[in-house]
Design a protein around this motif. Structure first.
Motif, PDB file in Angstrom:
ATOM      1  N   LEU A  29      -9.920  -2.988  -3.327  1.00  5.55           N
ATOM      2  CA  LEU A  29      -8.964  -3.730  -3.657  1.00  5.55           C
ATOM      3  C   LEU A  29      -8.886  -5.259  -3.026  1.00  5.55           C
ATOM      4  O   LEU A  29      -8.476  -6.057  -3.551  1.00  5.55           O
ATOM      5  N   LYS A  30      -9.225  -5.189  -1.805  1.00  6.35           N
ATOM      6  CA  LYS A  30      -9.506  -6.312  -0.999  1.00  6.35           C
ATOM      7  C   LYS A  30     -10.460  -7.426  -1.680  1.00  6.35           C
ATOM      8  O   LYS A  30     -10.282  -8.676  -1.498  1.00  6.35           O
ATOM      9  N   LYS A  31     -11.287  -7.009  -2.252  1.00  3.72           N
ATOM     10  CA  LYS A  31     -12.367  -7.858  -3.042  1.00  3.72           C
ATOM     11  C   LYS A  31     -11.869  -8.160  -4.436  1.00  3.72           C
ATOM     12  O   LYS A  31     -12.307  -9.251  -5.107  1.00  3.72           O
ATOM     13  N   CYS A  32     -10.799  -7.263  -5.046  1.00  2.00           N
ATOM     14  CA  CYS A  32     -10.579  -7.713  -6.377  1.00  2.00           C
ATOM     15  C   CYS A  32      -9.061  -8.623  -6.277  1.00  2.00           C
ATOM     16  O   CYS A  32      -9.068  -9.554  -6.984  1.00  2.00           O
ATOM     17  N   PHE A  33      -8.553  -8.537  -4.861  1.00  2.01           N
ATOM     18  CA  PHE A  33      -7.263  -9.364  -4.867  1.00  2.01           C
ATOM     19  C   PHE A  33      -7.509 -10.124  -3.420  1.00  2.01           C
ATOM     20  O   PHE A  33      -6.979  -9.959  -2.529  1.00  2.01           O
ATOM     21  N   HIS A  93       0.352 -15.802   5.219  1.00  2.00           N
ATOM     22  CA  HIS A  93       0.379 -15.761   6.539  1.00  2.00           C
ATOM     23  C   HIS A  93       0.141 -14.761   7.560  1.00  2.00           C
ATOM     24  O   HIS A  93      -0.167 -14.875   8.734  1.00  2.00           O
ATOM     25  N   SER A  94       0.335 -13.528   6.945  1.00  2.00           N
ATOM     26  CA  SER A  94       0.335 -12.360   7.695  1.00  2.00           C
ATOM     27  C   SER A  94      -0.814 -11.379   7.010  1.00  2.00           C
ATOM     28  O   SER A  94      -0.231 -10.883   6.020  1.00  2.00           O
ATOM     29  N   PRO A  95      -1.604 -10.931   7.873  1.00  6.01           N
ATOM     30  CA  PRO A  95      -2.789  -9.913   7.478  1.00  6.01           C
ATOM     31  C   PRO A  95      -2.022  -8.567   7.131  1.00  6.01           C
ATOM     32  O   PRO A  95      -2.395  -7.594   6.308  1.00  6.01           O
ATOM     33  N   LEU A  96      -0.943  -8.156   7.908  1.00  5.94           N
ATOM     34  CA  LEU A  96      -0.492  -7.073   8.084  1.00  5.94           C
ATOM     35  C   LEU A  96       0.498  -6.928   6.406  1.00  5.94           C
ATOM     36  O   LEU A  96       0.167  -6.008   5.965  1.00  5.94           O
ATOM     37  N   TRP A  97       1.001  -8.030   6.213  1.00 11.37           N
ATOM     38  CA  TRP A  97       1.746  -8.217   4.774  1.00 11.37           C
ATOM     39  C   TRP A  97       0.745  -8.170   3.866  1.00 11.37           C
ATOM     40  O   TRP A  97       0.825  -7.423   2.690  1.00 11.37           O
ATOM     41  N   TYR A  98      -0.582  -8.686   3.923  1.00 15.35           N
ATOM     42  CA  TYR A  98      -1.387  -8.700   2.777  1.00 15.35           C
ATOM     43  C   TYR A  98      -1.892  -7.247   2.649  1.00 15.35           C
ATOM     44  O   TYR A  98      -2.082  -6.861   1.435  1.00 15.35           O
ATOM     45  N   ALA A  99      -2.068  -6.590   4.088  1.00 11.98           N
ATOM     46  CA  ALA A  99      -2.688  -4.921   3.672  1.00 11.98           C
ATOM     47  C   ALA A  99      -1.451  -4.201   2.993  1.00 11.98           C
ATOM     48  O   ALA A  99      -1.653  -3.359   2.292  1.00 11.98           O
ATOM     49  N   ARG A 100      -0.165  -4.472   3.281  1.00 12.64           N
ATOM     50  CA  ARG A 100       1.016  -3.952   2.550  1.00 12.64           C
ATOM     51  C   ARG A 100       1.082  -4.068   0.970  1.00 12.64           C
ATOM     52  O   ARG A 100       1.297  -3.183   0.265  1.00 12.64           O
ATOM     53  N   LEU A 101       0.652  -5.392   0.623  1.00 14.49           N
ATOM     54  CA  LEU A 101       0.432  -5.410  -0.974  1.00 14.49           C
ATOM     55  C   LEU A 101      -0.632  -4.628  -1.689  1.00 14.49           C
ATOM     56  O   LEU A 101      -0.510  -4.131  -2.551  1.00 14.49           O
ATOM     57  N   LEU A 102      -1.832  -4.523  -0.805  1.00 11.71           N
ATOM     58  CA  LEU A 102      -2.542  -3.571  -1.383  1.00 11.71           C
ATOM     59  C   LEU A 102      -2.489  -2.190  -1.266  1.00 11.71           C
ATOM     60  O   LEU A 102      -2.780  -1.432  -2.215  1.00 11.71           O
ATOM     61  N   GLU A 103      -1.631  -1.809  -0.500  1.00 15.79           N
ATOM     62  CA  GLU A 103      -1.026  -0.620  -0.494  1.00 15.79           C
ATOM     63  C   GLU A 103      -0.263  -0.105  -1.438  1.00 15.79           C
ATOM     64  O   GLU A 103      -0.431   0.845  -2.249  1.00 15.79           O
ATOM     65  N   ALA A 104       0.722  -1.124  -1.966  1.00 15.79           N
ATOM     66  CA  ALA A 104       1.736  -1.033  -3.015  1.00 15.79           C
ATOM     67  C   ALA A 104       0.649  -1.012  -4.413  1.00 15.79           C
ATOM     68  O   ALA A 104       1.231  -0.137  -5.256  1.00 15.79           O
ATOM     69  N   HIS A 105      -0.097  -1.838  -4.463  1.00 13.85           N
ATOM     70  CA  HIS A 105      -0.901  -1.642  -5.762  1.00 13.85           C
ATOM     71  C   HIS A 105      -1.596  -0.626  -5.929  1.00 13.85           C
ATOM     72  O   HIS A 105      -1.764   0.174  -7.085  1.00 13.85           O
ATOM     73  N   LEU A 106      -2.011   0.126  -4.782  1.00 14.03           N
ATOM     74  CA  LEU A 106      -2.939   1.323  -4.903  1.00 14.03           C
ATOM     75  C   LEU A 106      -1.918   2.544  -5.424  1.00 14.03           C
ATOM     76  O   LEU A 106      -2.268   3.109  -6.141  1.00 14.03           O
ATOM     77  N   SER A 107      -0.809   2.265  -4.763  1.00  9.75           N
ATOM     78  CA  SER A 107       0.188   3.415  -5.209  1.00  9.75           C
ATOM     79  C   SER A 107       0.493   3.187  -6.631  1.00  9.75           C
ATOM     80  O   SER A 107       0.516   3.935  -7.446  1.00  9.75           O
ATOM     81  N   SER A 108       0.594   1.892  -7.214  1.00 15.93           N
ATOM     82  CA  SER A 108       0.896   1.588  -8.472  1.00 15.93           C
ATOM     83  C   SER A 108      -0.022   2.252  -9.341  1.00 15.93           C
ATOM     84  O   SER A 108       0.182   2.471 -10.489  1.00 15.93           O
ATOM     85  N   THR A 109      -1.240   1.788  -9.013  1.00 14.68           N
ATOM     86  CA  THR A 109      -2.351   2.332  -9.748  1.00 14.68           C
ATOM     87  C   THR A 109      -2.617   3.738  -9.828  1.00 14.68           C
ATOM     88  O   THR A 109      -2.927   4.226 -10.890  1.00 14.68           O
ATOM     89  N   VAL A 110      -2.366   4.610  -8.650  1.00 16.55           N
ATOM     90  CA  VAL A 110      -2.484   6.041  -8.653  1.00 16.55           C
ATOM     91  C   VAL A 110      -1.422   6.532  -9.758  1.00 16.55           C
ATOM     92  O   VAL A 110      -1.531   7.418 -10.502  1.00 16.55           O
ATOM     93  N   ARG A 111      -0.119   5.940  -9.633  1.00 19.76           N
ATOM     94  CA  ARG A 111       0.945   6.465 -10.522  1.00 19.76           C
ATOM     95  C   ARG A 111       0.812   6.326 -12.032  1.00 19.76           C
ATOM     96  O   ARG A 111       0.826   7.054 -12.881  1.00 19.76           O
ATOM     97  N   SER A 112      -0.059   5.012 -12.168  1.00 18.44           N
ATOM     98  CA  SER A 112      -0.273   4.673 -13.643  1.00 18.44           C
ATOM     99  C   SER A 112      -1.287   5.737 -14.216  1.00 18.44           C
ATOM    100  O   SER A 112      -1.453   5.940 -15.294  1.00 18.44           O
TER     101      SER A 112
END
Length: 336
Positions: free
Chosen positions: A103-107, A211-230
């Motif tokens: 995901l980090k290479k896609c986004f 501005h925050s790598p931790l928030w960036y990682a949180r976005l990737l976590e959210a998208h992985l969750s959405s992808t798994v549910r989809s």
């Protein structure tokens, strides 16, 4: 004169209320109190023991958590908050390297304008160039257009911004998609207040990730969750014969995106409308399948630099032509 005898109450003096509440004494209450005290003591000992571990070991433990767990851990105490804030960038990078390697290479993150060479900023922010982008002329209804003064608006950064905003919006509507509840549709030419507030809130979250790598990682976590549910929703649809991503129960619960590296259907088309969410299985932009090597090929991270060089070269050409035109006009006037 008749002598008045004191009454018995006067002889006793002022009465004081010295009654006390009887303590509750039951085996059930005592067991509950002991259990609560033991639990509180155990939590305190665990918290204290974790912070007393060697620094490197604490870092390794935290990298095993999900980004959302780290945000919750920050609220436990000032010690945890300070530790995570101080080493958040390193922790977030380590988590993304093993949880969200795909995901980090896609986004990828768009580049902030303040990071761009000042000599090139004028070319990027020129009105003539910004007018070429349809997202500025006719913004999408489900994602907010970027601020040209905040982030670079080269084609690469523009697509990166839109993709990150889509992560938040797609995640917001997952409950509707799971429950089969219709997503509110917006009539043509309308933009209700609830939608303006929603996309503004989504954009604010994306700005935190810039501005925050931790928030960036949180976005990737959210998208992985959405992808798994989809993927799970589409797999449950027995009538759906389309080619899908393969995902086992273990992979679904792992919290990592390694299974997305396997071959699967193309998933890079941008959902231009929320109607596309119903059929969207996995939105993974900036990559394509290479049949010869049997692996996914990703858009390189330096694509932003290539776009900037192109914009700068075109800008210099236009500036040179404008200067030549300015010099030519007085000469033509003198001939006249």
């Amino acid at each position: 004169m008749r002598k008045v005898e004191p009454s018995e109450d006067d002889e006793l003096g002022i009465l004081e209320d010295k009654t006390e509440a009887l303590p509750l004494r039951s085996k059930r209450t005592e067991r509950a109190l002991k259990k609560q005290a033991k639990k509180t003591k155990k939590i305190g000992e665990q918290s204290q023991d974790l912070m007393n571990l060697p620094y490197e070991l604490v870092l390794q433990i935290l990298t095993l958590l999900r980004p959302s767990d780290l945000f919750n851990l920050q609220r436990v105490s000032k010690a945890y908050h300070g530790f995570i804030v101080q080493d958040g960038p390193w922790i977030a990078k380590s988590i993304m390297n093993w949880r969200y390697a795909c995901l980090k290479k896609c986004f990828r993150l768009p580049v902030l304008m303040e990071k761009v060479d000042p000599s090139i900023q004028a070319f990027i922010q020129s009105p003539e160039r910004l007018d070429l982008h349809i997202v500025h002329q006719k913004p999408y209804k489900h994602v907010q257009a970027p601020d040209p003064a905040e982030i670079c608006t080269c084609l690469t950064c523009l697509l990166r911004w839109l993709s990150l905003c889509l992560i938040v919006d797609f995640s917001h509507w997952q409950k509707n998609l799971d429950m089969g509840e219709p997503i509110p549709m917006i009539r043509r030419g309308k933009n209700p207040e609830w939608n303006r507030n929603l996309i503004a809130s989504n954009a604010a979250i994306v700005r935190k990730a810039l501005h925050s790598p931790l928030w960036y990682a949180r976005l990737l976590e959210a998208h992985l969750s959405s992808t798994v549910r989809s993927i799970s929703r589409h797999a449950a649809n027995k009538g759906n014969k389309r080619h899908r991503f393969r995902m086992s129960r273990r992979e679904m619960e792992s919290g990592a995106d390694l299974f997305l590296e396997r071959s699967g259907p193309p998933s890079f088309d941008f959902p231009f409308h929320r109607d596309n969410y119903y059929m969207l299985e996995a939105y993974l932009p900036n990559r394509g399948w290479n049949a010869e090597h049997e692996k996914w090929m990703y858009v390189p991270a330096n694509q932003h630099n290539l776009d900037i060089d192109y914009i700068a070269s075109r800008g210099r050409i236009r500036r040179k032509r404008a200067a030549e035109e300015t010099e030519r006009q007085p000469e033509e006037g003198q001939r006249t």
